[in-house]
Design a protein around this motif. Structure first.
Motif, mmCIF file in Angstrom:
data_model
loop_
_atom_site.group_PDB
_atom_site.id
_atom_site.type_symbol
_atom_site.label_atom_id
_atom_site.label_comp_id
_atom_site.label_asym_id
_atom_site.label_seq_id
_atom_site.Cartn_x
_atom_site.Cartn_y
_atom_site.Cartn_z
ATOM 1 N N UNK A 66 0.960 -1.101 0.137
ATOM 2 C CA UNK A 66 -0.043 -0.082 0.149
ATOM 3 C C UNK A 66 1.028 1.263 0.122
ATOM 4 N N UNK A 67 1.979 1.032 0.795
ATOM 5 C CA UNK A 67 3.017 2.480 0.899
ATOM 6 C C UNK A 67 3.567 2.834 -0.689
ATOM 7 N N UNK A 68 3.438 1.881 -1.734
ATOM 8 C CA UNK A 68 3.887 2.278 -2.952
ATOM 9 C C UNK A 68 2.870 3.252 -3.731
ATOM 10 N N UNK A 69 1.927 3.275 -2.937
ATOM 11 C CA UNK A 69 0.684 4.234 -3.759
ATOM 12 C C UNK A 69 0.943 5.470 -3.632
ATOM 13 N N UNK A 70 0.906 6.124 -4.814
ATOM 14 C CA UNK A 70 1.304 7.601 -4.931
ATOM 15 C C UNK A 70 -0.273 8.168 -4.888
ATOM 16 N N UNK A 71 -0.400 9.005 -3.939
ATOM 17 C CA UNK A 71 -1.913 9.387 -3.823
ATOM 18 C C UNK A 71 -2.390 10.360 -4.971
ATOM 19 N N UNK A 72 -1.436 10.992 -5.927
ATOM 20 C CA UNK A 72 -1.667 11.646 -7.122
ATOM 21 C C UNK A 72 -2.564 10.749 -8.072
ATOM 22 N N UNK A 73 -2.375 9.336 -7.999
ATOM 23 C CA UNK A 73 -2.884 8.472 -8.658
ATOM 24 C C UNK A 73 -4.446 8.543 -8.424
ATOM 25 N N UNK A 74 -4.890 9.044 -7.477
ATOM 26 C CA UNK A 74 -6.338 8.956 -7.037
ATOM 27 C C UNK A 74 -6.895 10.048 -7.215
ATOM 28 N N UNK A 75 -6.488 11.201 -7.675
ATOM 29 C CA UNK A 75 -7.116 12.458 -8.026
ATOM 30 C C UNK A 75 -7.899 12.284 -9.037
ATOM 31 N N UNK A 76 -9.227 12.797 -8.826
ATOM 32 C CA UNK A 76 -10.251 12.602 -9.870
ATOM 33 C C UNK A 76 -10.918 11.400 -10.228
ATOM 34 N N UNK A 77 -10.417 10.304 -9.323
ATOM 35 C CA UNK A 77 -10.812 8.888 -9.598
ATOM 36 C C UNK A 77 -12.083 8.597 -8.765
ATOM 37 N N UNK A 78 -13.100 7.950 -9.240
ATOM 38 C CA UNK A 78 -14.314 7.709 -8.614
ATOM 39 C C UNK A 78 -14.320 6.034 -8.287
ATOM 40 N N UNK A 79 -13.637 5.261 -9.507
ATOM 41 C CA UNK A 79 -13.811 3.894 -9.182
ATOM 42 C C UNK A 79 -12.324 3.191 -9.616
ATOM 43 N N UNK A 80 -11.865 2.571 -8.368
ATOM 44 C CA UNK A 80 -10.355 1.915 -8.372
ATOM 45 C C UNK A 80 -10.587 0.544 -8.447
ATOM 46 N N UNK A 81 -10.074 -0.327 -9.358
ATOM 47 C CA UNK A 81 -10.059 -1.766 -9.422
ATOM 48 C C UNK A 81 -8.924 -2.274 -8.797
ATOM 49 N N UNK A 82 -9.015 -3.473 -7.994
ATOM 50 C CA UNK A 82 -7.852 -3.958 -7.443
ATOM 51 C C UNK A 82 -8.027 -5.537 -7.734
ATOM 52 N N UNK A 83 -6.634 -6.091 -8.019
ATOM 53 C CA UNK A 83 -6.236 -7.315 -8.401
ATOM 54 C C UNK A 83 -5.048 -7.505 -7.883
ATOM 55 N N UNK A 84 -4.694 -8.922 -7.699
ATOM 56 C CA UNK A 84 -3.220 -9.370 -7.270
ATOM 57 C C UNK A 84 -2.940 -10.600 -8.198
ATOM 58 N N UNK A 85 -1.587 -10.700 -8.372
ATOM 59 C CA UNK A 85 -0.944 -11.831 -9.128
ATOM 60 C C UNK A 85 -1.019 -13.155 -8.246
ATOM 61 N N UNK A 86 -0.751 -14.061 -8.810
ATOM 62 C CA UNK A 86 -0.774 -15.361 -8.334
ATOM 63 C C UNK A 86 0.093 -15.634 -7.094
ATOM 64 N N UNK A 87 1.015 -14.608 -6.974
ATOM 65 C CA UNK A 87 2.074 -15.188 -5.760
ATOM 66 C C UNK A 87 1.936 -14.176 -4.578
ATOM 67 N N UNK A 88 0.673 -13.669 -4.523
ATOM 68 C CA UNK A 88 0.491 -12.223 -3.724
ATOM 69 C C UNK A 88 -0.454 -12.861 -2.595
ATOM 70 N N UNK A 89 0.130 -12.609 -1.317
ATOM 71 C CA UNK A 89 -0.921 -12.934 -0.252
ATOM 72 C C UNK A 89 -1.895 -11.863 -0.011
ATOM 73 N N UNK A 90 -2.972 -12.393 0.367
ATOM 74 C CA UNK A 90 -4.298 -11.634 0.640
ATOM 75 C C UNK A 90 -4.075 -10.343 1.524
ATOM 76 N N UNK A 91 -3.189 -10.596 2.573
ATOM 77 C CA UNK A 91 -2.879 -9.393 3.499
ATOM 78 C C UNK A 91 -2.523 -8.208 2.763
ATOM 79 N N UNK A 92 -1.786 -8.357 1.747
ATOM 80 C CA UNK A 92 -1.164 -6.921 1.012
ATOM 81 C C UNK A 92 -2.352 -6.473 0.395
#
Ligand code: 0CN
Ligand code: SF4
Length: 322
Positions: A256-282
């Protein structure tokens, strides 16, 4: 299928389903955990057990030692081979050093190795579609180095030459983009009309399912965040697929700490997914951060249910009691 909660801000998260751990990763990570429990630290692991920074760091803290090659493992010690598979030469060099080995290669990678061996035995030219330098293609190609040529995407097709155009087959890495692979295959088929297809899909169910889910989700998103590491082929592919499917922007983050808050400007809908090697806690960490920034509606976009599991390597299965 979705469970919607609307909020006054209207800012929401779409969660792709399936996402995260596949059966082969689950088995590989548990293999190292169980090896540590059974044999105690240190347990050596050749290459990253799966391509995820958090998983590797967590196992290091529990006593796993990650090495690049078996010659870094002390004589007689225990070494685990990663989910991505190894060539016969690696097995031989481990045997030369009297290493005890546990092979966490995903059974779906092993299946591609078997195909490579079988078609090499029948003297086919094998065109292995995959990414140069990726451990999985090094392992698969190592099964039949005299018969395998690597084809790294549609633009490398021009360089391919074969001995007998009537005896050519393509195989692939398990974690490629399905669409790009089909483009590569059609370029190959233009050049070699008698090209044979693999006996079954080499791109695995988990790679395919995660791409289908992100494709369904992306057109509804201004931004798609893919949780995964930079060296994870299947995770990187999800960013590409999200962009091709219509997301305005897509980024790969380990945390989460890698997210640049500027990416969220003006955004209403964010999709999230994760790769096959990624634990759900992340993924939870990313959701928490977005929720702190007003994205409190959550809907899932579900395109498949996964139920596959693989048994642990034989050395780690509980002894049978009669
Ligand atoms: O991220 P991974 O460890 O590996 P690649 O996507 O880079 O191949 O995911 C598990 C996949 C396998 C094998
Ligand atoms: Fe196996 Fe596919 Fe998972 Fe790789 S991504 S470990 S091939 S199930």
């Amino acid at each position: 299928m979705s469970s919607a909660e609307t909020t006054p801000s209207g800012k929401k998260i779409l969660l792709a389903e399936p996402r995260g751990y596949c059966a082969g990763v689950d088995r590989a990570v548990e293999t190292v955990e169980k090896a540590l429990e059974k044999h105690g630290a240190p347990v050596y692991v050749r290459k990253e057990i799966v391509h995820n920074r958090h998983v590797v760091e967590t196992l290091m803290n529990r006593g796993a030692i990650f090495v690049d090659e078996t010659d870094e493992v002390p004589e007689g010690a225990l070494v685990v081979f990663s989910a991505h598979g190894v060539s016969p030469a690696v097995h031989d060099s481990a045997a030369d050093r009297n290493l005890r080995t546990i092979d966490a290669t995903c059974p779906l990678v092993t299946k591609v190795h078997q195909e490579a061996k079988r078609f090499a035995r029948d003297d086919y030219d094998i065109l292995l579609i995959g990414h140069e330098g990726h451990e999985e293609v090094e392992g698969t190609a190592g099964e039949a180095p005299d018969h395998v040529q690597l084809v790294d995407g549609p633009d490398s097709v021009d360089r391919v030459t074969v001995r007998d155009e009537s005896k050519v087959i393509w195989l692939s890495q398990t974690t490629l983009s399905v669409d790009e692979t089909m483009q590569t295959v059609s370029r190959l088929r233009e050049k070699f009309p008698l090209l044979n297809d693999p006996p079954s899909d080499d791109i695995c169910y988990a790679t395919q399912n995660r791409q289908v889910a992100v494709k369904a989700m992306a057109p509804q998103c201004e931004l798609v965040i893919v949780v995964g590491s930079q060296n994870s082929s299947n995770s990187v592919r999800l960013v590409e697929v999200a962009l091709q499917a219509g997301a305005n922007a897509s980024y790969l983050v380990d945390y989460a700490r890698d997210i640049d808050l500027a990416w969220l400007e003006g955004v209403q809908t964010v999709g999230i997914t994760s790769g096959a090697s990624v634990p759900e806690v992340l993924v939870r960490g990313v959701m928490d951060l977005l929720q702190e920034h007003g994205f409190d509606g959550v809907e899932s976009v579900t395109t498949a249910q996964e139920t596959l599991t693989f048994a642990l390597p034989r050395e780690l299965r509980p002894a049978r009691t009669k």
